[in-house]
Design a protein around this motif. Structure first.
Motif, PDB file in Angstrom:
ATOM      1  N   GLY A  26       5.209  23.102  -7.843  1.00  0.00           N
ATOM      2  CA  GLY A  26       6.604  23.135  -8.261  1.00  0.00           C
ATOM      3  C   GLY A  26       7.102  21.833  -8.836  1.00  0.00           C
ATOM      4  N   ASN A  27       6.188  21.022  -9.374  1.00  0.00           N
ATOM      5  CA  ASN A  27       6.550  19.748 -10.006  1.00  0.00           C
ATOM      6  C   ASN A  27       7.205  18.753  -9.056  1.00  0.00           C
ATOM      7  OD1 ASN A  27       5.538  20.413 -12.600  1.00  0.00           O
ATOM      8  ND2 ASN A  27       7.348  21.676 -12.948  1.00  0.00           N
ATOM      9  N   TYR A  28       6.851  18.802  -7.780  1.00  0.00           N
ATOM     10  CA  TYR A  28       7.336  17.840  -6.792  1.00  0.00           C
ATOM     11  C   TYR A  28       6.275  16.777  -6.540  1.00  0.00           C
ATOM     12  CZ  TYR A  28      11.118  20.989  -5.432  1.00  0.00           C
ATOM     13  OH  TYR A  28      12.236  21.785  -5.421  1.00  0.00           O
ATOM     14  N   THR A  29       6.729  15.556  -6.303  1.00  0.00           N
ATOM     15  CA  THR A  29       5.850  14.496  -5.807  1.00  0.00           C
ATOM     16  C   THR A  29       6.560  13.827  -4.631  1.00  0.00           C
ATOM     17  OG1 THR A  29       6.743  12.841  -7.330  1.00  0.00           O
ATOM     18  CG2 THR A  29       4.749  14.004  -8.033  1.00  0.00           C
ATOM     19  N   THR A  30       5.767  13.367  -3.685  1.00  0.00           N
ATOM     20  CA  THR A  30       6.298  12.563  -2.587  1.00  0.00           C
ATOM     21  C   THR A  30       5.558  11.238  -2.595  1.00  0.00           C
ATOM     22  OG1 THR A  30       4.776  13.636  -1.030  1.00  0.00           O
ATOM     23  CG2 THR A  30       7.028  14.468  -1.103  1.00  0.00           C
ATOM     24  N   GLN A  31       6.285  10.189  -2.223  1.00  0.00           N
ATOM     25  CA  GLN A  31       5.696   8.853  -2.163  1.00  0.00           C
ATOM     26  C   GLN A  31       5.968   8.263  -0.786  1.00  0.00           C
ATOM     27  OE1 GLN A  31       7.964   7.429  -5.588  1.00  0.00           O
ATOM     28  NE2 GLN A  31       6.013   6.947  -6.579  1.00  0.00           N
ATOM     29  N   VAL A  46       8.087   3.083   6.926  1.00  0.00           N
ATOM     30  CA  VAL A  46       7.529   3.776   5.767  1.00  0.00           C
ATOM     31  C   VAL A  46       8.703   4.233   4.923  1.00  0.00           C
ATOM     32  CG1 VAL A  46       6.252   5.808   4.957  1.00  0.00           C
ATOM     33  CG2 VAL A  46       5.452   4.559   6.959  1.00  0.00           C
ATOM     34  N   CYS A  47       8.663   3.939   3.663  1.00  0.00           N
ATOM     35  CA  CYS A  47       9.685   4.377   2.719  1.00  0.00           C
ATOM     36  C   CYS A  47       9.222   5.715   2.138  1.00  0.00           C
ATOM     37  CB  CYS A  47       9.837   3.328   1.618  1.00  0.00           C
ATOM     38  SG  CYS A  47      11.039   3.779   0.356  1.00  0.00           S
ATOM     39  N   PHE A  48      10.059   6.745   2.242  1.00  0.00           N
ATOM     40  CA  PHE A  48       9.716   8.099   1.794  1.00  0.00           C
ATOM     41  C   PHE A  48      10.588   8.461   0.606  1.00  0.00           C
ATOM     42  CE2 PHE A  48      10.812  12.689   2.230  1.00  0.00           C
ATOM     43  CZ  PHE A  48       9.568  13.219   1.939  1.00  0.00           C
ATOM     44  N   ARG A  49       9.960   8.879  -0.488  1.00  0.00           N
ATOM     45  CA  ARG A  49      10.690   9.269  -1.693  1.00  0.00           C
ATOM     46  C   ARG A  49      10.201  10.625  -2.178  1.00  0.00           C
ATOM     47  NH1 ARG A  49      10.213   3.540  -4.954  1.00  0.00           N
ATOM     48  NH2 ARG A  49      11.272   2.292  -3.359  1.00  0.00           N
ATOM     49  N   ASN A 109       0.844  -1.196   0.000  1.00  0.00           N
ATOM     50  CA  ASN A 109       0.000   0.000   0.000  1.00  0.00           C
ATOM     51  C   ASN A 109       0.877   1.243   0.000  1.00  0.00           C
ATOM     52  OD1 ASN A 109      -2.458  -1.509   0.358  1.00  0.00           O
ATOM     53  ND2 ASN A 109      -1.819  -1.837   2.467  1.00  0.00           N
ATOM     54  N   TYR A 110       0.588   2.175  -0.888  1.00  0.00           N
ATOM     55  CA  TYR A 110       1.366   3.407  -0.917  1.00  0.00           C
ATOM     56  C   TYR A 110       0.489   4.591  -1.289  1.00  0.00           C
ATOM     57  CZ  TYR A 110       1.432   3.370  -6.027  1.00  0.00           C
ATOM     58  OH  TYR A 110       1.062   3.400  -7.343  1.00  0.00           O
ATOM     59  N   VAL A 111       0.991   5.788  -0.977  1.00  0.00           N
ATOM     60  CA  VAL A 111       0.315   7.030  -1.341  1.00  0.00           C
ATOM     61  C   VAL A 111       1.328   7.903  -2.067  1.00  0.00           C
ATOM     62  CG1 VAL A 111      -0.740   9.165  -0.462  1.00  0.00           C
ATOM     63  CG2 VAL A 111      -1.313   6.967   0.584  1.00  0.00           C
ATOM     64  N   LYS A 112       0.905   8.470  -3.181  1.00  0.00           N
ATOM     65  CA  LYS A 112       1.729   9.412  -3.940  1.00  0.00           C
ATOM     66  C   LYS A 112       1.014  10.757  -3.916  1.00  0.00           C
ATOM     67  CE  LYS A 112       3.449  10.217  -8.613  1.00  0.00           C
ATOM     68  NZ  LYS A 112       3.502   9.667  -9.982  1.00  0.00           N
ATOM     69  N   LEU A 113       1.729  11.783  -3.491  1.00  0.00           N
ATOM     70  CA  LEU A 113       1.149  13.125  -3.413  1.00  0.00           C
ATOM     71  C   LEU A 113       1.819  14.040  -4.424  1.00  0.00           C
ATOM     72  CD1 LEU A 113       1.045  13.601   0.465  1.00  0.00           C
ATOM     73  CD2 LEU A 113      -0.784  12.784  -1.021  1.00  0.00           C
ATOM     74  N   GLU A 114       1.023  14.855  -5.092  1.00  0.00           N
ATOM     75  CA  GLU A 114       1.556  15.835  -6.026  1.00  0.00           C
ATOM     76  C   GLU A 114       1.544  17.193  -5.333  1.00  0.00           C
ATOM     77  OE1 GLU A 114      -0.712  15.599  -9.633  1.00  0.00           O
ATOM     78  OE2 GLU A 114      -0.073  13.541 -10.017  1.00  0.00           O
ATOM     79  N   HIS A 115       2.658  17.918  -5.455  1.00  0.00           N
ATOM     80  CA  HIS A 115       2.826  19.212  -4.809  1.00  0.00           C
ATOM     81  C   HIS A 115       3.095  20.277  -5.856  1.00  0.00           C
ATOM     82  CE1 HIS A 115       3.415  17.110  -0.926  1.00  0.00           C
ATOM     83  NE2 HIS A 115       4.040  16.211  -1.664  1.00  0.00           N
TER      84      HIS A 115
END
Length: 99
Positions: free
Chosen positions: A11-16, A53-56, A3-9
Motif C-alpha cells: 500500500g505504498n507505506y514505509t516505516t523508519q 527509537v525514532c519511529f516514522r 543506525n536505522y532500518v527502513k521497511l517497505e510495506h
C-alpha cells in the motif's frame, strides 16, 4: 546519522526506525522481515540526547500521522486478567534498563 532500518510495506507505506545502537543480526539490505522479528536495538546514535527509537511512517513517500490513518488498526488494550502479569514483566524490563 546513526543506525536505522527502513521497511517497505504494502500500500505504498514505509516505516523508519532511527537511532538504533545496532542493527539486529540477519537484517540485510533488500532482505525480508516478518511481524515480530527484531530489527534493531534502541540506542542514542547521531545527535540523540538519550536512548530511544525514532519511529516514522510515510505513505506515497510523504510523512503521515499513522494514528489518524484508518489503514492502521487500533492498539489492543491489555486484558484485565493479564494486567498483573503484564506489569510484572514490564517492571522486570525496566529494572534491567536501570542496570
Amino acid at each position: 546519522d546513526g543506525n536505522y532500518v527502513k521497511l517497505e510495506h504494502e500500500g505504498n507505506y514505509t516505516t523508519q526506525y532511527l537511532h538504533f545502537s545496532k542493527i539486529a543480526e540477519g537484517i540485510k539490505r533488500d532482505g525480508h522481515v516478518k511481524q515480530g522479528d527484531i530489527i534493531g536495538y534502541a540506542g542514542d546514535t547521531g545527535q540523540a540526547t538519550g536512548v530511544h527509537v525514532c519511529f516514522r511512517v510515510k505513505k506515497n513517500n510523504k510523512p503521515i500521522d499513522h494514528t489518524k490513518d484508518p489503514t492502521f488498526s487500533e492498539s489492543k488494550m491489555v486484558k484485565v486478567r493479564n494486567l498483573n502479569s503484564f506489569k510484572q514483566h514490564r517492571d522486570s524490563l525496566l529494572l534491567m534498563l536501570k542496570e
